[in-house]
Design an enzyme around this catalytic site. Structure first.
Site, PDB file in Angstrom:
ATOM      1  N   ASN A 114      27.154  25.419  -3.525  1.00  9.05           N
ATOM      2  CA  ASN A 114      26.168  24.558  -2.876  1.00  9.05           C
ATOM      3  C   ASN A 114      26.681  24.072  -1.527  1.00  9.05           C
ATOM      4  OD1 ASN A 114      27.826  22.440  -4.411  1.00  9.05           O
ATOM      5  ND2 ASN A 114      26.591  23.411  -6.034  1.00  9.05           N
TER       6      ASN A 114
ATOM      7  N   THR B  12      18.900  23.344  -6.624  1.00  7.64           N
ATOM      8  CA  THR B  12      19.548  23.844  -7.830  1.00  7.64           C
ATOM      9  C   THR B  12      18.962  25.224  -8.194  1.00  7.64           C
ATOM     10  OG1 THR B  12      20.177  23.237 -10.078  1.00  7.64           O
ATOM     11  CG2 THR B  12      17.902  22.751  -9.466  1.00  7.64           C
TER      12      THR B  12
ATOM     13  N   SER C  37      22.748  19.523  -8.685  1.00  9.20           N
ATOM     14  CA  SER C  37      23.431  18.377  -9.318  1.00  9.20           C
ATOM     15  C   SER C  37      24.823  18.192  -8.731  1.00  9.20           C
ATOM     16  CB  SER C  37      23.526  18.604 -10.828  1.00  9.20           C
ATOM     17  OG  SER C  37      24.311  19.759 -11.090  1.00  9.20           O
ATOM     18  N   GLU C  38      25.401  19.279  -8.221  1.00  6.77           N
ATOM     19  CA  GLU C  38      26.756  19.176  -7.661  1.00  6.77           C
ATOM     20  C   GLU C  38      26.778  18.495  -6.294  1.00  6.77           C
ATOM     21  OE1 GLU C  38      29.943  22.177  -9.378  1.00  6.77           O
ATOM     22  OE2 GLU C  38      28.307  23.271  -8.455  1.00  6.77           O
TER      23      GLU C  38
ATOM     24  N   HIS D  95      30.699  24.209  -1.261  1.00  7.13           N
ATOM     25  CA  HIS D  95      31.373  24.416  -2.537  1.00  7.13           C
ATOM     26  C   HIS D  95      31.114  25.845  -2.996  1.00  7.13           C
ATOM     27  CE1 HIS D  95      32.476  24.466  -6.644  1.00  7.13           C
ATOM     28  NE2 HIS D  95      31.228  24.451  -7.083  1.00  7.13           N
TER      29      HIS D  95
END
Ligand SMILES: [Zn+2]
Length: 360
Positions: free
Chosen positions: A114, A129, A159-160, A179
């Site tokens: 992400n 997501t 969510s990350e 990420h």
């Protein structure tokens, strides 16, 4: 009347090697193009070559998104206008481009990875997501606040994002985070091995020391706290049993750190198979690199450390040997420079023992 320069006119000006009249009004995308913030012709366009003799100076493009503190849009209409503004559209496209690059490099698989870009005091653009990073389009991006509440976008945010926000809340220089799960660096995360230092100068300057965050469930507040805490001093963080998160002043800068991290881990891994142990440069040479890194405006928590602490690779297993001589020049894991106070104490104890022995 002042002339208004549009993006197309700005591209035309660049092509002809001219510049905008000093009193001209520039649209945000025209300003981006003329300042080198956007590539003419959109994200896939090639930069045109200025006419001979018209290039005045070499400029490194600055992609950092800057805003006036306190100027975040407030009402729903303002937020929506901001979210669809040319400057934000450019950033959304840039996020998609970076997504494509991490996917093409095999840094992500499935819907993994992400990307976030901070665009205000309390505003962050982020990827949705359940999406492949290789095939995202700008209209799929989300806008959230620093607590993760979604403010705009038709798809649900990742969510990350909470982990990215954990860093951004603590480190204002972190304007973008990426990420991913690049295989070489993730192998270090799975083996719970911290990559060693003092091996490749460019990594020390542009990456700094790679941080290491203990395992927490992805997307939880515990993970955001752990990674956020480590992210204050480290631009690249290996998340135990998970992957890598990096931050930079813009999304391209952050992405470079991802490449740097995985390439570094890959090289160290290959070198460790050659059967010769790994050679490190000395801590005094590392100090030069840390100075250089700080001059470039990047944080390094090792700035205050003593030389003997700088090449502490004891956690890295494949045979790293400190290059500092145990006999004087510098100090290191293999032999500390004698501390006069400790030496005096040892001498005092030896004298006492000898006295007791001879008294008998
Ligand atoms: Zn992940």
């Amino acid at each position: 009347m002042r002339k208004v320069i549009t993006a197309r006119e700005a591209e035309e000006l660049l092509r002809k090697g001219g510049s905008a009249p000093p009193d001209a009004i520039l649209t945000p995308s025209a300003r981006d193009i003329l300042q080198g913030h956007a590539r003419p012709g959109g994200p896939t366009g090639a930069r045109s070559t200025p006419a001979p003799g018209t290039q005045k100076e070499f400029v490194v493009p600055d992609y950092e998104f800057k805003w006036t503190p306190g100027s975040d849009p407030k009402t729903a209409a303002e937020v929506e206008r901001f979210f669809n503004s040319p400057a934000i559209q450019t950033l959304k496209q840039r996020i998609c481009d970076i997504g494509r690059r991490i996917w093409e490099k095999d840094y992500v698989d499935g819907n993994g990875g992400n990307i976030t870009v901070r665009v205000g005091d309390n505003l962050v653009l982020c990827t949705p997501t359940l999406i492949s990073k290789g095939f995202m389009t700008p209209d799929e991006m989300c806008l959230i606040d620093l607590d993760g509440r979604q403010l705009a976008g038709t798809r649900k945010r990742t969510s990350e994002a909470m982990t990215h926000l954990g860093i951004m809340k603590r480190q204002p220089k972190a304007k973008a985070c990426v990420h991913a799960h690049p295989p070489h660096a993730t192998a270090f995360a799975v083996a719970a091995v911290r990559p060693p230092t003092c091996m490749i100068p460019e990594a020390e300057v542009f990456l700094g020391q790679i941080g290491y965050a203990k395992y927490q469930t992805p997307g939880t507040p515990e993970n955001a706290d752990e990674v956020g805490r480590i992210g204050v001093d480290h631009q690249a963080i290996i998340m135990e049993n998970h992957g890598v998160i990096v931050w930079g002043k813009d999304v391209e800068d952050a992405y470079w750190k991802m490449e740097n991290t995985d390439a570094y881990c890959k090289t160290v891994w290959i070198a460790s198979q050659l059967g010769q142990g790994l050679h490190t440069f000395s801590p005094d040479k590392l100090k030069d690199l840390i100075d250089l890194r700080q001059k470039l405006g990047m944080p390094d928590n090792r700035a205050g450390l003593k030389e003997c602490e700088l090449c502490d690779n004891s956690e890295f297993r494949p045979g790293v040997v400190c290059q500092v001589s145990p006999h004087g020049e510098g100090a290191g894991a293999a032999g500390e420079k004698p501390d006069p106070q400790v030496e005096a104490l040892v001498q005092q104890l030896t004298d006492q023992i000898m006295k007791q022995l001879t008294a008998k």
